[in-house]
Motif scaffolding. Sequence first.
Motif, PDB file in Angstrom:
ATOM      1  N   LEU A   1       0.832  -1.198   0.000  1.00 16.92           N
ATOM      2  CA  LEU A   1       0.000   0.000   0.000  1.00 16.92           C
ATOM      3  C   LEU A   1       0.870   1.252   0.000  1.00 16.92           C
ATOM      4  O   LEU A   1       1.916   1.285   0.629  1.00 16.92           O
ATOM      5  N   GLY A   2       0.422   2.278  -0.703  1.00 20.54           N
ATOM      6  CA  GLY A   2       1.152   3.538  -0.736  1.00 20.54           C
ATOM      7  C   GLY A   2       0.557   4.552   0.223  1.00 20.54           C
ATOM      8  O   GLY A   2      -0.567   4.404   0.699  1.00 20.54           O
ATOM      9  N   ARG A   3       1.339   5.597   0.493  1.00 16.67           N
ATOM     10  CA  ARG A   3       0.862   6.673   1.352  1.00 16.67           C
ATOM     11  C   ARG A   3       1.686   7.927   1.092  1.00 16.67           C
ATOM     12  O   ARG A   3       2.847   7.846   0.701  1.00 16.67           O
ATOM     13  N   ASP A   4       1.078   9.085   1.311  1.00 18.86           N
ATOM     14  CA  ASP A   4       1.763  10.353   1.102  1.00 18.86           C
ATOM     15  C   ASP A   4       3.086  10.413   1.849  1.00 18.86           C
ATOM     16  O   ASP A   4       3.189   9.949   2.991  1.00 18.86           O
ATOM     17  N   THR A   5       4.074  11.003   1.213  1.00 22.04           N
ATOM     18  CA  THR A   5       5.386  11.397   1.750  1.00 22.04           C
ATOM     19  C   THR A   5       6.351  10.241   2.011  1.00 22.04           C
ATOM     20  O   THR A   5       7.472  10.477   2.435  1.00 22.04           O
ATOM     21  N   ILE A   6       5.972   8.995   1.729  1.00 19.01           N
ATOM     22  CA  ILE A   6       6.897   7.877   2.001  1.00 19.01           C
ATOM     23  C   ILE A   6       7.026   6.951   0.793  1.00 19.01           C
ATOM     24  O   ILE A   6       7.243   5.744   0.939  1.00 19.01           O
ATOM     25  N   THR A   7       6.930   7.516  -0.405  1.00 16.62           N
ATOM     26  CA  THR A   7       7.000   6.684  -1.615  1.00 16.62           C
ATOM     27  C   THR A   7       8.297   5.877  -1.704  1.00 16.62           C
ATOM     28  O   THR A   7       8.255   4.683  -2.018  1.00 16.62           O
ATOM     29  N   PRO A   8       9.481   6.441  -1.449  1.00 21.93           N
ATOM     30  CA  PRO A   8      10.695   5.620  -1.493  1.00 21.93           C
ATOM     31  C   PRO A   8      10.679   4.488  -0.461  1.00 21.93           C
ATOM     32  O   PRO A   8      11.147   3.383  -0.739  1.00 21.93           O
ATOM     33  N   TYR A   9      10.157   4.753   0.723  1.00 21.88           N
ATOM     34  CA  TYR A   9      10.037   3.707   1.745  1.00 21.88           C
ATOM     35  C   TYR A   9       9.137   2.585   1.237  1.00 21.88           C
ATOM     36  O   TYR A   9       9.471   1.393   1.354  1.00 21.88           O
ATOM     37  N   ALA A  10       7.994   2.954   0.667  1.00 18.77           N
ATOM     38  CA  ALA A  10       7.078   1.953   0.126  1.00 18.77           C
ATOM     39  C   ALA A  10       7.744   1.155  -0.992  1.00 18.77           C
ATOM     40  O   ALA A  10       7.573  -0.065  -1.093  1.00 18.77           O
ATOM     41  N   ALA A  11       8.516   1.838  -1.835  1.00 13.81           N
ATOM     42  CA  ALA A  11       9.227   1.148  -2.917  1.00 13.81           C
ATOM     43  C   ALA A  11      10.223   0.140  -2.355  1.00 13.81           C
ATOM     44  O   ALA A  11      10.350  -0.986  -2.854  1.00 13.81           O
ATOM     45  N   SER A  12      10.921   0.531  -1.300  1.00  8.40           N
ATOM     46  CA  SER A  12      11.908  -0.375  -0.696  1.00  8.40           C
ATOM     47  C   SER A  12      11.239  -1.584  -0.058  1.00  8.40           C
ATOM     48  O   SER A  12      11.727  -2.716  -0.158  1.00  8.40           O
ATOM     49  N   LYS A  13      10.094  -1.376   0.581  1.00  6.27           N
ATOM     50  CA  LYS A  13       9.407  -2.481   1.237  1.00  6.27           C
ATOM     51  C   LYS A  13       8.676  -3.362   0.217  1.00  6.27           C
ATOM     52  O   LYS A  13       8.513  -4.571   0.437  1.00  6.27           O
ATOM     53  N   GLY A  14       8.246  -2.772  -0.899  1.00  8.83           N
ATOM     54  CA  GLY A  14       7.705  -3.588  -1.977  1.00  8.83           C
ATOM     55  C   GLY A  14       8.777  -4.501  -2.544  1.00  8.83           C
ATOM     56  O   GLY A  14       8.519  -5.671  -2.875  1.00  8.83           O
ATOM     57  N   ALA A  15       9.988  -3.991  -2.631  1.00 15.36           N
ATOM     58  CA  ALA A  15      11.115  -4.805  -3.111  1.00 15.36           C
ATOM     59  C   ALA A  15      11.417  -5.942  -2.145  1.00 15.36           C
ATOM     60  O   ALA A  15      11.792  -7.044  -2.572  1.00 15.36           O
ATOM     61  N   VAL A  16      11.241  -5.698  -0.848  1.00 16.75           N
ATOM     62  CA  VAL A  16      11.458  -6.758   0.142  1.00 16.75           C
ATOM     63  C   VAL A  16      10.486  -7.914  -0.100  1.00 16.75           C
ATOM     64  O   VAL A  16      10.850  -9.088   0.020  1.00 16.75           O
ATOM     65  N   THR A  17       9.256  -7.591  -0.473  1.00 20.87           N
ATOM     66  CA  THR A  17       8.290  -8.643  -0.796  1.00 20.87           C
ATOM     67  C   THR A  17       8.795  -9.520  -1.933  1.00 20.87           C
ATOM     68  O   THR A  17       8.755 -10.756  -1.863  1.00 20.87           O
TER      69      THR A  17
ATOM     70  N   GLY B   1      -3.870  -5.696  12.390  1.00 20.38           N
ATOM     71  CA  GLY B   1      -5.196  -5.416  12.933  1.00 20.38           C
ATOM     72  C   GLY B   1      -6.298  -5.437  11.896  1.00 20.38           C
ATOM     73  O   GLY B   1      -7.398  -4.905  12.135  1.00 20.38           O
ATOM     74  N   GLY B   2      -6.017  -6.009  10.725  1.00 19.32           N
ATOM     75  CA  GLY B   2      -7.015  -6.109   9.659  1.00 19.32           C
ATOM     76  C   GLY B   2      -7.043  -4.951   8.693  1.00 19.32           C
ATOM     77  O   GLY B   2      -7.886  -4.888   7.793  1.00 19.32           O
ATOM     78  N   MET B   3      -6.098  -4.017   8.819  1.00 19.64           N
ATOM     79  CA  MET B   3      -6.137  -2.805   8.011  1.00 19.64           C
ATOM     80  C   MET B   3      -6.093  -3.077   6.515  1.00 19.64           C
ATOM     81  O   MET B   3      -6.809  -2.441   5.731  1.00 19.64           O
ATOM     82  N   ARG B   4      -5.264  -4.024   6.098  1.00 21.31           N
ATOM     83  CA  ARG B   4      -5.078  -4.259   4.660  1.00 21.31           C
ATOM     84  C   ARG B   4      -6.341  -4.779   3.989  1.00 21.31           C
ATOM     85  O   ARG B   4      -6.549  -4.546   2.787  1.00 21.31           O
ATOM     86  N   VAL B   5      -7.216  -5.455   4.709  1.00 21.27           N
ATOM     87  CA  VAL B   5      -8.396  -6.055   4.079  1.00 21.27           C
ATOM     88  C   VAL B   5      -9.633  -5.164   4.169  1.00 21.27           C
ATOM     89  O   VAL B   5     -10.697  -5.532   3.682  1.00 21.27           O
ATOM     90  N   ALA B   6      -9.509  -4.015   4.796  1.00 18.73           N
ATOM     91  CA  ALA B   6     -10.667  -3.138   4.986  1.00 18.73           C
ATOM     92  C   ALA B   6     -10.731  -2.050   3.926  1.00 18.73           C
ATOM     93  O   ALA B   6      -9.698  -1.618   3.402  1.00 18.73           O
ATOM     94  N   VAL B   7     -11.922  -1.616   3.597  1.00 17.61           N
ATOM     95  CA  VAL B   7     -12.115  -0.506   2.656  1.00 17.61           C
ATOM     96  C   VAL B   7     -12.915   0.605   3.337  1.00 17.61           C
ATOM     97  O   VAL B   7     -13.542   0.367   4.357  1.00 17.61           O
TER      98      VAL B   7
END
Length: 254
Positions: free
Chosen positions: A150-166, A248-254
């Motif tokens: 999941l992405g979020r404002d102001t942390i795009t490089p962090y998200a990219a790095s953690k996506g790579a970890v996957t 806590g279920g965050m990823r599956v909630a909308v």
Amino acid sequence: MSTLFSLAGKRALITGSARGIGLLLATGLAEAGAEVIINATTAAGAEKAAAQLSEQGFTAHACAFDVTDAAAVEAAIEHIERDIGQIDILINNAGIQRRRPFLEFPEQDWHDVIAVNQTAVFFVSQAVAKRMATRQQGKIINIGSMQSELGRDTITPYAASKGAVTMLTRGMCVELARHNIQINAIAPGYFVTEMTQPLADDQAFTAWLTKRTPAARWGKPEELIGAAVFLSSRASDFVNGHLLFVDGGMRVAV
């Protein structure tokens, strides 16, 4: 059941474990019976944390090295395997965060985030897995993030790095499972840590978070220990290439 989750007789290296979640995970593995190796960039930090664990009656060693330096990593792993003993479990926990809008993100901050969060996982995993493959046994746990998917404002490089970890986790599984090495990742949601304290102190953010998360609260860091022990133990011998969300279920909630 007690032996299924026991780590007695196992030795675990946890990167970035002199404080925070890394130290908490090291303590949790030690409580499950593992001998632990504390890593930090400075000897003083690693030795202080190892001493704290030793005072609690656990077997702990300090090993300071820079996880972003391939030569230093190889030398450290060689030292551990020769002078302390074989590494049965590796937790790639070291990580950093930088927050800036994408259009203003400094180049050096990008390089720093990728070096610690992504490249270091490759360096340390490769050095450790070579020895594990020879023994035909081992467990590697990478610490991902909610931002692995999941992405979020102001942390795009962090998200990219953690996506790579996957994808590192999945690719390593494909290549190393044949050597009886299990490689999985833990993806924490929002936990109150030193890194997230500014967000926890932000009342507006906390209000958004509790509304967005089905569990309606921040995670407690100690709630990550169970996942780490499970993925380190015999209980997970046929679990491989998996990204375990503790959110806590965050990823599956909308």
